[in-house]
Scaffold this motif. Sequence first.
Motif, PDB file in Angstrom:
ATOM      1  N   ASP A  44       0.951 -16.511  -2.540  1.00 54.03           N
ATOM      2  CA  ASP A  44       2.146 -15.862  -2.497  1.00 54.03           C
ATOM      3  C   ASP A  44       3.765 -16.526  -2.862  1.00 54.03           C
ATOM      4  O   ASP A  44       4.058 -17.369  -3.011  1.00 54.03           O
ATOM      5  N   ASP A 100       5.283 -11.570   1.421  1.00 52.68           N
ATOM      6  CA  ASP A 100       5.081 -11.159   2.081  1.00 52.68           C
ATOM      7  C   ASP A 100       6.185 -11.851   3.264  1.00 52.68           C
ATOM      8  O   ASP A 100       6.472 -11.341   4.575  1.00 52.68           O
ATOM      9  N   LYS A 101       6.846 -13.144   3.118  1.00 55.00           N
ATOM     10  CA  LYS A 101       7.238 -13.604   4.407  1.00 55.00           C
ATOM     11  C   LYS A 101       8.658 -13.661   4.438  1.00 55.00           C
ATOM     12  O   LYS A 101       9.260 -12.962   5.552  1.00 55.00           O
ATOM     13  N   GLN A 107       8.192  -9.938   6.748  1.00 48.79           N
ATOM     14  CA  GLN A 107       8.089  -9.848   7.624  1.00 48.79           C
ATOM     15  C   GLN A 107       9.187 -10.269   8.301  1.00 48.79           C
ATOM     16  O   GLN A 107       9.177  -9.931   9.231  1.00 48.79           O
ATOM     17  N   ASP A 108      10.585 -11.278   7.909  1.00 46.56           N
ATOM     18  CA  ASP A 108      11.524 -11.685   8.781  1.00 46.56           C
ATOM     19  C   ASP A 108      12.810 -10.404   8.060  1.00 46.56           C
ATOM     20  O   ASP A 108      13.837 -11.019   8.130  1.00 46.56           O
ATOM     21  N   GLU A 119      15.300 -21.026   6.963  1.00 48.10           N
ATOM     22  CA  GLU A 119      14.824 -19.523   6.506  1.00 48.10           C
ATOM     23  C   GLU A 119      15.205 -18.319   5.984  1.00 48.10           C
ATOM     24  O   GLU A 119      15.721 -17.623   4.647  1.00 48.10           O
TER      25      GLU A 119
END
Length: 81
Positions: A3, A7-8, A11-12, A25
Amino acid sequence: MSDCGCDKARQDLEEYLRNEVCKTEHTEIREHLENCPSCRDEVLVAKTLTEVIARACKETAPEELRDQVFARLREAQAAQH
């Protein structure tokens, strides 16, 4: 297949834009956005939509129009019963 972080980041995204992710993050997502034009474009679209919606929520309908809408809603509700 590894990845690349999209995607991460996606998503956030909402939490990131509202500053609701932890510092680690936040830094990871910000760094990803700096290097990923596709995700950066998605952030721009999300920010623009958020600003447009915020502006629209500040506007109010004229009192006469509101009265007409509420009257029709009451009529429709009465007709259902």
